[in-house]
Motif scaffolding. Sequence first.
Motif, PDB file in Angstrom:
ATOM      1  N   PHE A   1     -14.742 -13.977 -88.996  1.00 34.89           N
ATOM      2  CA  PHE A   1     -13.787 -13.276 -88.127  1.00 34.89           C
ATOM      3  C   PHE A   1     -14.458 -12.083 -87.451  1.00 34.89           C
ATOM      4  CE2 PHE A   1     -10.810  -9.762 -87.332  1.00 34.89           C
ATOM      5  CZ  PHE A   1     -10.122 -10.362 -86.287  1.00 34.89           C
ATOM      6  N   ASP A   2     -14.181 -11.938 -86.151  1.00 31.59           N
ATOM      7  CA  ASP A   2     -14.626 -10.776 -85.368  1.00 31.59           C
ATOM      8  C   ASP A   2     -13.565 -10.550 -84.295  1.00 31.59           C
ATOM      9  OD1 ASP A   2     -17.712  -9.423 -84.726  1.00 31.59           O
ATOM     10  OD2 ASP A   2     -16.152  -9.222 -83.192  1.00 31.59           O
ATOM     11  N   LEU A   3     -13.478  -9.310 -83.789  1.00 32.99           N
ATOM     12  CA  LEU A   3     -12.519  -9.036 -82.716  1.00 32.99           C
ATOM     13  C   LEU A   3     -12.999  -9.624 -81.390  1.00 32.99           C
ATOM     14  CD1 LEU A   3     -11.662  -5.261 -83.425  1.00 32.99           C
ATOM     15  CD2 LEU A   3     -10.292  -7.291 -84.008  1.00 32.99           C
TER      16      LEU A   3
ATOM     17  N   ALA B   1     -18.519 -13.218 -79.909  1.00 33.54           N
ATOM     18  CA  ALA B   1     -19.142 -13.251 -81.241  1.00 33.54           C
ATOM     19  C   ALA B   1     -18.656 -14.473 -82.015  1.00 33.54           C
ATOM     20  CB  ALA B   1     -18.824 -11.967 -82.003  1.00 33.54           C
TER      21      ALA B   1
ATOM     22  N   VAL C   1     -28.466  -2.379 -95.247  1.00 33.23           N
ATOM     23  CA  VAL C   1     -29.741  -3.083 -95.061  1.00 33.23           C
ATOM     24  C   VAL C   1     -30.804  -2.187 -94.440  1.00 33.23           C
ATOM     25  CG1 VAL C   1     -28.427  -5.190 -94.671  1.00 33.23           C
ATOM     26  CG2 VAL C   1     -29.292  -3.918 -92.696  1.00 33.23           C
TER      27      VAL C   1
ATOM     28  N   PHE D   1     -35.499  -0.310 -83.057  1.00 32.42           N
ATOM     29  CA  PHE D   1     -34.366   0.376 -83.699  1.00 32.42           C
ATOM     30  C   PHE D   1     -33.874   1.458 -82.725  1.00 32.42           C
ATOM     31  CE2 PHE D   1     -32.992   3.481 -87.196  1.00 32.42           C
ATOM     32  CZ  PHE D   1     -31.773   2.849 -87.397  1.00 32.42           C
TER      33      PHE D   1
END
Length: 288
Positions: free
Chosen positions: A29-31, A35, A118, A236
């Motif tokens: 699940f994602d909004l 995705a 992570v 990053f």
Amino acid sequence: MKIAFIGLGNMGGGMAANLVKAGHEVRAFDLSDAALAAAREHGCATFTSAAEACEGVEAVVSMLPNGAIVKSVFTSDVIGKAPKGAVLLDCSTIDVATAREVISLAETAGYDMVDAPVSGGIAAANAGTLTFMVGGTEAAFKRAEPVLIAMGKAVIHAGQAGNGQAAKICNNMLLAVHMIGTCEAFRMAQKLGLDPQTFFDISSVSSGQNWSMTSYCPVPGVGPTTPADNDYQGGFATALMLKDLRLAMEAAQASGAATPLGRRAQELYEAFAVDNAALDFSAIIKTL
Ligand code: NAD
């Protein structure tokens, strides 16, 4: 295992795909519709709410932007909705206090839960080579470990709930400090007439040696290939380093730790991020 995965963005997308590759049944699940479409392409089943994704699962993994969102998703859609026997894992980078609060709420409701942030970026998430630093009881860690190992190269128990987040922000504060220090040293060496490659050859086998120099050199054309060789694209993002430094300084204040260099690193990244938030964090060398 049947696993719910909530938050399939830059990091979560690749992590969920690796759970599928390891043979797990992933309920995503994602909004974001984009995705969810990408998750389906990677073999996940998709659902219209986190609560629905959590039905009948043995584990729930989340990879969300911040602590407020993690707390809201877990309190409204996971705790009390996922089966009581499910182990809960939050892999997002969030503040230590919220991590401890959410884990305590989950434990009160009868769940085992860990914080498992992570080290490693999008490439490591896609390749399944993340390092997980895990906070929680020994029993919760034992249950979370097989899920995490499918997405990473190292899974380390850091101690009690919240200690994963504590390890993550202490590590990234140190990274920011030695990156800025490495940038300063290269610039000063140049001003003093030293060739950057010569300085690298000397310092990388001397006491100044550190990861920012030998694995992530901020000077183009020196050391291994890094974002510096790609005009500081990828890697990053400065915005993410700043997020972690803000969390670190919040935790320093709450715990009474003295972090004068961490504080200065935050100030420098605050200023740099105004116009360069998307650049790799090693691009801070441009300001020196
Ligand atoms: P991202 O913005 O790409 O992904 C976050 C996803 O969460 C998005 O797809 C968003 O739609 C979804 N989302 C937001 N609110 C939601 C909700 N209420 N319910 C369901 N889904 C929701 O971010 P990212 O780069 O994948 O980062 C995720 C986490 O990982 C952050 O905590 C970040 O600090 C941490 N992290 C990122 C990196 C990196 O290099 N990107 C490295 C280490 C750690």
